[in-house]
Design an enzyme around this catalytic site. Structure first.
Site, mmCIF file in Angstrom:
data_model
loop_
_atom_site.group_PDB
_atom_site.id
_atom_site.type_symbol
_atom_site.label_atom_id
_atom_site.label_comp_id
_atom_site.label_asym_id
_atom_site.label_seq_id
_atom_site.Cartn_x
_atom_site.Cartn_y
_atom_site.Cartn_z
ATOM 1 N N ASP A 67 0.884 -1.145 -0.090
ATOM 2 C CA ASP A 67 0.140 -0.019 -0.036
ATOM 3 C C ASP A 67 0.838 1.328 0.028
ATOM 4 O O ASP A 67 2.099 1.237 0.109
ATOM 5 C CB ASP A 67 -1.061 -0.070 1.328
ATOM 6 N N ASN A 136 -7.519 -2.819 14.675
ATOM 7 C CA ASN A 136 -8.777 -3.429 14.435
ATOM 8 C C ASN A 136 -8.772 -4.477 13.566
ATOM 9 O O ASN A 136 -9.925 -4.852 13.133
ATOM 10 C CB ASN A 136 -9.688 -2.219 13.708
ATOM 11 N N HIS A 138 -7.093 -4.860 10.691
ATOM 12 C CA HIS A 138 -6.794 -4.549 9.184
ATOM 13 C C HIS A 138 -5.721 -5.314 8.630
ATOM 14 O O HIS A 138 -4.745 -5.324 9.286
ATOM 15 C CB HIS A 138 -6.994 -2.947 8.701
ATOM 16 N N GLU A 143 -10.024 -2.105 5.989
ATOM 17 C CA GLU A 143 -10.389 -1.864 7.055
ATOM 18 C C GLU A 143 -11.687 -2.790 7.479
ATOM 19 O O GLU A 143 -12.323 -3.219 6.351
ATOM 20 C CB GLU A 143 -10.909 -0.478 7.089
HETATM 21 C C1 F6R Z 1 1.783 -1.624 6.280
HETATM 22 C C2 F6R Z 1 0.021 -2.135 6.297
HETATM 23 C C3 F6R Z 1 -0.635 -2.029 7.734
HETATM 24 C C4 F6R Z 1 0.238 -2.191 8.717
HETATM 25 C C5 F6R Z 1 -0.636 -2.407 10.137
HETATM 26 C C6 F6R Z 1 0.075 -2.564 11.168
HETATM 27 O O1 F6R Z 1 2.087 -2.016 4.946
HETATM 28 O O2 F6R Z 1 -0.403 -2.382 5.249
HETATM 29 O O3 F6R Z 1 -1.942 -3.024 7.316
HETATM 30 O O4 F6R Z 1 0.790 -3.570 8.471
HETATM 31 O O5 F6R Z 1 -1.308 -1.301 10.183
HETATM 32 O O6 F6R Z 1 1.092 -1.722 11.393
HETATM 33 P P1 F6R Z 1 2.144 -1.827 12.347
HETATM 34 O O7 F6R Z 1 3.079 -2.799 12.191
HETATM 35 O O8 F6R Z 1 2.915 -0.108 12.610
HETATM 36 O O9 F6R Z 1 1.556 -1.991 13.839
#
Ligand code: F6R
Length: 247
Positions: A67, A136, A138, A143
């Protein structure tokens, strides 16, 4: 689904890096799906170290990232392209042209997304997709409530994700409200999936993802339907799941 428990963040990082390295050794021209966020940073550090020691080479690897924020230039301090350069690409022998991150400045975001799915297909699909998981549930920027059938698409960030990401920006107002993200369909198309999860603050979401119903209210729960998923998590992240098992 395999779950590997590690004592702490450091050992989780080493174990996850070992799985990525194994993929690269077994198929030097593999396609790696990569993630940003704080969780994979330690694993990337291990890969950089092994590459520097001459134990691992990314010379044949192609990569696609999950992303990118919409509206951020690749050089922006908080862009995911810059994150990847600083945490991995600049320190390993991957060919720069073989690294692919969605363009947050694309004139037509929908076209950019469609072309990204075509790119993944033209590379032969993803061999190993690395994922982190949000509080959450995701994965990438998919989401709660999002459609499981989507390929790469434009997403509106949830308030919770904006809150979680504001630590990287000068203020909450500066956090982009939209992103380009691989969809659940693109992620589920990967041949293998590796999820890294760390910390007690993720324990509830991890428990729901692994042992709750498969529902788009917990996007990571869809991984229960994939034939080859490995979750590498530290004990803190597994605490709620294990408490449930021992009851
Ligand atoms: C990153 C991504 C997000 C993260 C998620 C966890 O490319 O797609 O889904 O993997 O937000 O983020 P952290 O590792 O910072 O807790």
């Amino acid at each position: 689904m395999r779950i590997i428990e590690c004592a702490d963040y450091k050992s989780m990082s080493r174990r996850a890096a070992g799985i990525i390295a194994a993929q690269v050794v077994l198929k030097p021209e593999c396609v790696l799906g990569l993630a940003t966020g704080s969780t994979p940073v330690g694993a990337y550090g291990e890969l950089v170290k092994w590459c520097g020691q001459g134990d691992l080479s990314f010379a044949g690897v192609r990569s696609v990232n999950l992303d990118e924020y919409l509206g951020l230039a690749p050089t922006h301090e908080q862009s995911y392209r810059r994150f990847m350069q600083e945490n991995l690409f600049d320190h390993i022998d991957i060919v720069p042209e073989n690294t692919h991150v969605l363009n947050g400045l694309a004139e037509n975001p929908e076209t950019e997304c469609a072309q990204y799915d075509e790119l993944i297909a033209s590379l032969g699909g993803i061999d190993l997709q690395l994922l982190g998981m949000g509080h959450n549930g995701h994965i990438a920027f998919n989401e709660p409530g999002d459609d499981f059938g989507l390929g790469t698409h434009v997403v509106s960030l949830s308030e919770r994700t904006i809150d979680a990401n504001q630590r990287f920006f000068a203020s909450r107002d500066e956090v982009p409200r939209h992103a380009l993200s691989m969809g659940i369909k693109s992620i589920m198309g990967a041949r293998k999936i590796l999820v890294v999860v760390s910390g007690a603050d993720k324990a509830d979401a991890l428990c729901r993802a692994v042992s709750g119903p498969v529902t788009n209210e917990v996007p990571a729960s869809v991984l229960q339907l994939h034939p080859d998923v490995t979750i590498v998590a530290d004990s803190a992240a597994l605490s709620v799941l294990k408490a449930g098992e021992s009851r």
